[in-house]
Design a protein around this motif. Structure first.
Motif, PDB file in Angstrom:
ATOM      1  N   GLU A 262       7.846 -76.867 -90.052  1.00 22.95           N
ATOM      2  CA  GLU A 262       8.902 -76.396 -90.932  1.00 22.95           C
ATOM      3  C   GLU A 262       9.972 -77.466 -91.084  1.00 22.95           C
ATOM      4  OE1 GLU A 262      11.848 -72.519 -91.316  1.00 22.95           O
ATOM      5  OE2 GLU A 262       9.761 -72.315 -90.701  1.00 22.95           O
TER       6      GLU A 262
ATOM      7  N   GLU B  79       8.023 -74.529-101.798  1.00 21.31           N
ATOM      8  CA  GLU B  79       7.629 -74.401-100.394  1.00 21.31           C
ATOM      9  C   GLU B  79       6.172 -74.826-100.222  1.00 21.31           C
ATOM     10  OE1 GLU B  79      10.809 -70.871 -99.242  1.00 21.31           O
ATOM     11  OE2 GLU B  79       8.665 -70.390 -99.270  1.00 21.31           O
TER      12      GLU B  79
ATOM     13  N   PHE C 233       6.476 -75.140 -94.591  1.00 24.55           N
ATOM     14  CA  PHE C 233       6.448 -73.955 -93.736  1.00 24.55           C
ATOM     15  C   PHE C 233       5.030 -73.787 -93.217  1.00 24.55           C
ATOM     16  CE2 PHE C 233       4.904 -72.423 -97.730  1.00 24.55           C
ATOM     17  CZ  PHE C 233       4.112 -71.311 -97.478  1.00 24.55           C
TER      18      PHE C 233
END
Length: 308
Positions: A141, A216, A137
């Motif tokens: 992404e 992430e 991200f």
């Protein structure tokens, strides 16, 4: 929630001047629907800016968060080792200060990744570590190109190992932790150390995956990352092979020198196309999405941007 004893997990977050992101990283851990005891160990690796110092103080007020302070900057892997040494619980996981754990309810409906990883490790002594997929991200992404289940034979052949592994703290300590000399590809080097240590004591080396993606990875250029360093991959590979020559010789069924094996291991490192094909074997639809996102070709324009 910090509890001495078995069955819990310590999250180690090394931080050097990453105050812009640290609070987000720590909150993503604290907000997990964790059923087990946990603690967050922030290792302040000699941060010298006010933003980071304030961020660390803010995080220290959150439940289950402790801070280990290193007076001078010692480097990312030394900071990780300090966190592992200070950890109090049976299982450990690294989270980089500029990354975060996924908090989307639809992903967590079946439970948090750390809880599920610990359940696997508790129920199967043959499992060396558990990992999950990584979702990028920020400036980019999508799934990382290595988002597929890992195996011992792939690790030996220089396939990527993510930061997000969960393992026994005792295994991490016994294998010698992270090697500060390995300036890049440290997660792979740590995984090799872990697998080789278990190999020497006759333990099995199964690797399990909880797909997710539950980790992430922030793509940015505002804070120096280990992955940005210009380092000889052959030199780093040779260091890892030299320290685990018995393991590589056994798994590759050859009796060559460390220098020869290191060169061969690096030559077996998967190309981006290889990674995509491994991903397609695991999840064809996911691989198709990644190929479209990257405008995939043998010479991807994203490779120049350093996007994994």
């Amino acid at each position: 929630m910090t509890t001495m004893g078995h069955g819990g997990i310590s999250f180690v977050i090394p931080c050097h001047n990453a105050g812009d992101y640290l609070v987000e990283a720590v909150e993503s851990v604290v907000e997990q629907p964790l059923r087990r005891p946990y603690e967050v160990v922030i290792v302040d690796d000699g941060s010298d800016d006010d933003t980071t110092r304030k961020a660390i103080d803010t995080c220290a007020e959150l439940p289950g968060v402790r801070v280990v302070r290193l007076e001078q900057r010692q480097g990312h892997h030394a900071a990780r080792n300090a966190g592992l040494a200070a950890a109090r619980l049976e299982y450990v996981m690294q989270v980089d200060a500029d990354d975060r754990l996924a908090t989307e309810p639809f992903l967590l409906a079946a439970g948090s990744y750390p809880d599920r990883a610990v359940e696997i490790l508790e129920s199967d002594p043959d499992t060396a570590f558990v990992h999950t997929m990584s979702w990028m991200f920020g400036a980019f992404e999508g799934f990382t190109i290595s988002s597929y289940p890992c195996r011992e034979d792939l690790v030996v052949r220089k396939h990527h190992v993510p930061t997000s592994i969960v393992c026994h703290r005792a295994d991490a300590l016994e294998c010698g932790l992270y090697d500060p000399r390995v300036l890049k590809w440290g997660d792979w080097a740590f995984a090799v150390n872990l697998l080789a240590s278990r190999f020497r004591r006759g333990a099995a080396n199964s690797i399990r995956c909880v797909a997710g993606p539950f980790y992430e990875y922030r793509v940015h250029s505002r804070v120096d990352r280990v992955s940005d360093a210009e380092v000889s991959e052959l030199d780093m590979t040779r260091l890892v092979v030299e320290g685990n020559l018995d393991f590589f010789r056994d798994r590759l069924e050859r009796n060559d020198s460390a220098a020869e094996i290191a060169l061969d291991v690096l030559e077996q490192k998967p190309s981006r196309l290889d990674d995509l094909l491994y991903m397609a074997q695991f999840d064809l639809h996911q691989a198709q999405i990644v190929a479209q996102q990257r405008e995939f070709s043998l010479s991807s324009p994203y490779e120049a941007l350093g996007i994994p």
